[in-house]
Design an enzyme around this catalytic site. Structure first.
Site, short mmCIF file in Angstrom:
data_model
loop_
_atom_site.label_atom_id
_atom_site.label_comp_id
_atom_site.label_asym_id
_atom_site.label_seq_id
_atom_site.Cartn_x
_atom_site.Cartn_y
_atom_site.Cartn_z
N ILE A 14 0.83 -1.20 0.00
CA ILE A 14 0.00 0.00 0.00
C ILE A 14 0.87 1.25 0.00
O ILE A 14 0.63 2.20 -0.76
CB ILE A 14 -0.94 0.03 1.22
N MET A 19 10.04 4.76 7.98
CA MET A 19 10.17 3.85 9.11
C MET A 19 9.55 2.49 8.86
O MET A 19 9.98 1.48 9.42
CB MET A 19 9.52 4.49 10.34
N ALA A 20 8.52 2.42 8.01
CA ALA A 20 7.77 1.17 7.87
C ALA A 20 7.25 0.99 6.46
O ALA A 20 7.13 1.94 5.68
CB ALA A 20 6.61 1.15 8.86
N LYS A 37 1.45 -3.25 9.03
CA LYS A 37 2.50 -2.23 9.04
C LYS A 37 3.76 -2.87 9.61
O LYS A 37 3.77 -3.32 10.75
CB LYS A 37 2.07 -1.03 9.88
N ASP A 127 1.13 14.11 14.58
CA ASP A 127 1.31 14.00 13.12
C ASP A 127 -0.05 14.05 12.43
O ASP A 127 -0.37 13.21 11.59
CB ASP A 127 2.05 12.71 12.78
#
Length: 232
Positions: A14, A19-20, A37, A127
């Site tokens: 996706i 970071m991921a 994730k 965020d």
């Protein structure tokens, strides 16, 4: 796709972040779509702890406008989160399509209520941005991505690595200057999103991160871009 996580069948990627990596998958035991994730790699112990902290924060919440987490685990040396799949796109896409002022007001009210819920639990998201506001197929908004969220009782090292956390377009001046923040930083970010929904333009445009952050610190917003009927 060589990556395998027991109990899940990965369908497709996706998104990729610093970071991921994020994948659409099927939880085989319940045959339901989920979002996985996965942390890319451990650069230090605090990055790993921050990822686990995200799972714990979301798991501690029960709100219909906050993403639901199903599982957290480790495969090899990589942590992963399993979360609900929200199929209706995100606010970033809707802004590109155009949003009516009444719809923007309704969304601000809903997300504002969600932030009030978080702040009463002493959680700061840090965020808030259009890409982190998703939609169910019926239009219900859902807040996601608590990767840099902070519980005020949590070790600050889990959410601070010497840089401003959050998207530069939407962070508060305090975040831009790496100063301590509270829930007002989230509210500020929501206000910046409101501006973008009304104008279709970023409140703080810039050629690079440095230029954007300088505009954020100066609070240099072009109010002339606002629709005439709501101009202050």
């Amino acid at each position: 796709m060589t990556l395998k996580i027991p109990g899940y069948k990965i369908t497709r990627p996706i998104a990729e972040g610093g970071m991921a990596s994020v994948y659409l998958a099927v939880q085989e035991s319940l045959e339901r779509p989920v979002v996985l994730k996965l942390l890319k790699k451990f650069t230090d112990v605090y990055q790993s702890a921050r990822f686990v902290n995200e799972g714990r924060i979301i798991a501690s919440l029960n709100h219909h406008n906050i993403i639901t987490i199903y599982d957290i685990g480790v495969i090899g040396e990589r942590h992963y989160l399993s979360m609900e799949y929200v199929e209706g796109g995100n606010l970033e896409d809707k802004i590109l399509e155009g949003i009516k002022p009444a719809e923007a007001l309704d969304l601000v009210e809903v997300i504002g209520g969600c932030l009030n819920f978080l702040h009463r639990k002493n959680i700061i998201h840090r965020d808030i941005k259009p890409a982190n506001i998703l939609f169910h197929s019926d239009g219900t908004p859902v807040l996601t991505d608590f990767g840099v969220a902070k519980q005020e009782s949590t070790d600050s090292r889990l959410t601070k690595d010497g840089t401003a956390l959050g998207s530069p377009y939407y962070i508060s001046p305090e975040q831009a200057e790496s100063k301590p923040v509270d829930g007002r930083a989230d509210i500020y970010s929501l206000g910046i999103i409101f501006y973008e929904m009304l104008t279709g333009k970023a409140a703080f445009p810039g050629e690079d991160v440095t230029e954007i952050l300088a505009s954020v610190v100066k609070a240099d917003v072009d109010l002339d871009q606002l629709p005439a009927d709501i101009h202050p």
